[in-house]
Design an enzyme around this catalytic site. Structure first.
Site, PDB file in Angstrom:
ATOM      1  N   CYS A  56      -7.735  22.971  16.340  1.00 16.55           N
ATOM      2  CA  CYS A  56      -7.621  23.288  17.736  1.00 16.55           C
ATOM      3  C   CYS A  56      -7.321  22.275  18.819  1.00 16.55           C
ATOM      4  O   CYS A  56      -7.961  21.740  19.363  1.00 16.55           O
ATOM      5  CB  CYS A  56      -9.194  24.031  18.105  1.00 16.55           C
ATOM      6  SG  CYS A  56      -9.366  25.338  17.045  1.00 16.55           S
TER       7      CYS A  56
ATOM      8  N   GLY B 151       0.900  -1.235   0.125  1.00 16.02           N
ATOM      9  CA  GLY B 151       0.077   0.020  -0.192  1.00 16.02           C
ATOM     10  C   GLY B 151       0.952   1.166   0.113  1.00 16.02           C
ATOM     11  O   GLY B 151       1.110   1.999  -1.037  1.00 16.02           O
TER      12      GLY B 151
HETATM   13  C1  PLP Z   1      -2.414  -1.969   5.775  1.00 16.66           C
HETATM   14  C2  PLP Z   1      -2.438  -3.532   5.034  1.00 16.66           C
HETATM   15  C3  PLP Z   1      -1.422  -3.665   4.096  1.00 16.66           C
HETATM   16  C4  PLP Z   1      -0.843  -2.562   3.496  1.00 16.66           C
HETATM   17  O1  PLP Z   1       0.197  -2.177   4.205  1.00 16.66           O
HETATM   18  P1  PLP Z   1       1.411  -0.989   3.699  1.00 16.66           P
HETATM   19  O2  PLP Z   1       2.408  -0.930   4.907  1.00 16.66           O
HETATM   20  O3  PLP Z   1       0.595  -0.038   3.362  1.00 16.66           O
HETATM   21  O4  PLP Z   1       2.079  -1.736   2.715  1.00 16.66           O
HETATM   22  C5  PLP Z   1      -1.668  -4.900   3.558  1.00 16.66           C
HETATM   23  N1  PLP Z   1      -2.370  -5.896   4.208  1.00 16.66           N
HETATM   24  C6  PLP Z   1      -2.896  -5.747   5.183  1.00 16.66           C
HETATM   25  C7  PLP Z   1      -3.885  -6.876   5.755  1.00 16.66           C
HETATM   26  C8  PLP Z   1      -3.064  -4.498   5.820  1.00 16.66           C
HETATM   27  O5  PLP Z   1      -3.914  -4.299   6.831  1.00 16.66           O
END
Ligand code: PLP
Length: 431
Positions: free
Chosen positions: A361, A292
């Site tokens: 705030c 991600g």
């Molecule tokens: C948040 C998450 C990801 C992505 O994590 P990154 O650190 O953004 O790569 C992948 N798999 C699961 C299950 C997640 O909760």
């Protein structure tokens, strides 16, 4: 020179992203978030290529859309032949609206609602990642009712310390996500699942945390998960065909961060997966990874206008910007690191230690404490770098601030992908 390849400085001494002058972009109003499309696609392709090279293409990259989900981002992931990891009915809706094929959607979450599960089955999402057995029962009931088979992947806590911030660790036994390996809970669940109607157990999943720089925890996770697949086979005779190793690859927020090339994680983990499969006489499973942050994070900057500079002699200098925790709550959540640059003085040295404060705030509404910045004054444009992941997606309307406009730039041309909210938007659900 900066944390991301898409950033540069032009002849005017202004910060550029994807060939666009950020000072010009800021004239559309601030705060504004600017993504570089080429950089996003470069990251997508690096992961897709690594699956091709290390697993002969027998795998899939699924973008964790919670890091930044919007129609255009989903379209890009589709064009790049990826899958999509979604965590809510809202993310499923966004994906479908963007025309994303349902069979490449993977539905995560530790407490999916009845409605969300029903929506997922109606849409025909590819896989539902099952977090617990209560949820499994609901899925089984719904699948029976709809006369479909639900393809599931079981989320496992592999018991691995990922060397990252406590709030973003997920693989250890004290985690709200998934079922534990060490205690036998996961194996019990597998045995049960194999007896449940309308459920197909396709794979097992782990995700050990986020913003991880070390390769070793990923290797360790791969080893533990393949052993689990082998144990399942020897105890039940059932061979799991898909192994999802999660996301969590670290990116560069500060100059001092030294992330590994994404490919090196894949290479290292694939070596382990292949060796362990050989050891246990298993076929190498279909591999899924879920990046991600590493797709979206370093591909964007947020631009703000400085409103005032407050020097508290002997204590600190506050630089107040026209956004804050409402568009980027990561500092107040977990003291996240960022580099801050004055966009209209980007060629000058950063010589002054300042604290960049938001306009909400809350005293804790800071973007960065004691960070180096050029000498700035009211009206200057400040860029916060690497704000592509978990910024807009975590934004709120606190203080009734409007969520910012989001731009996508490509080869010097900018286009709006999310409009700035209007005051009307702020009250549209109020009666
Ligand atoms: C948040 C998450 C990801 C992505 O994590 P990154 O650190 O953004 O790569 C992948 N798999 C699961 C299950 C997640 O909760």
């Amino acid at each position: 020179m900066f944390v991301s390849d898409c950033l540069n400085v032009n002849e005017k001494g202004h910060l550029t992203i994807g060939g666009c002058d950020t000072v010009e972009l800021a004239k559309r109003g601030t705060p504004i978030i600017v993504y570089d499309e080429n950089e996003i696609r470069k990251n997508c392709r690096a992961f897709v290529k690594s699956i091709e090279e290390n697993y002969d293409g027998k795998g899939r990259v699924i973008y964790a859309s919670k890091s930044f989900s919007c129609l255009e981002m989903v379209r890009i992931c589709n064009q790049e032949n990826m899958g999509l990891d979604v965590v809510s009915g809202g993310e499923i809706y966004t994906a479908l609206k963007a025309g994303f094929p349902a069979e490449r959607i993977y539905f995560h979450g530790n407490n999916k609602s009845y409605e969300e599960l029903s929506e997922a089955l109606n849409a025909g999402v590819g896989r539902i990642m099952v977090d617990n057995l209560t949820e499994l029962e609901t899925i089984s009931e719904l699948a029976k009712e709809k006369n479909v088979k639900a393809n599931i992947i079981l989320r496992i806590k592999p018991g691995i310390d990922a060397h990252t911030h406590d709030f973003v660790k997920t693989g250890q036994i004290d985690s709200k996500f998934g079922l534990a390996l060490e205690t036998g809970e996961a194996m019990e669940a597998v045995k049960h699942i194999l007896t449940v109607d309308n459920i197909e157990l396709c794979g097992v999943h782990c995700h050990i945390g986020s913003q991880i720089f070390d390769i070793e925890p990923f290797e360790h996770a791969a080893e533990v998960m393949v052993k689990f697949i082998a144990d399942i086979k020897s105890e039940t005779g059932y061979e799991i065909k898909e192994l999802d190793l999660g996301g969590g690859f670290g990116i560069k927020y500060k100059e001092s961060d030294k992330p590994n090339p994404y490919d090196s994680y894949m290479k290292a983990a694939s070596k382990v997966v292949k060796a362990e499969c050989k050891k246990y006489g298993l076929e190498v499973p279909f591999i899924i990874i879920e990046p991600g942050r590493s797709i979206a994070g370093a591909t964007a900057v947020t631009l703000y206008t400085v409103g005032s500079v407050k020097e508290i002699p002997g204590i600190r200098t506050y630089v107040a910007i026209d956004g804050g925790m409402s568009d980027n709550p990561r500092y107040i959540l977990y003291q996240a690191d960022y580099e801050v640059v004055c966009a209209n003085k980007a060629s000058e040295e950063r010589t002054k230690k300042v604290t960049v404060a938001g306009k909400c705030c809350e005293s804790g509404d800071l973007i960065q404490e004691d960070t180096m910045l050029q000498e700035v004054e009211a009206g200057d444009i400040v860029a916060v770098l690497s704000t592509g992941a978990y910024n807009y997606s975590m934004a709120s309307n606190y203080n009734k601030l409007r969520k910012p406009e989001v731009l996508m730039v490509k080869d010097g041309v900018a286009r709006t992908i999310i409009k700035r909210e209007t005051y009307e938007d702020l009250i549209k659900n109020e009666i």
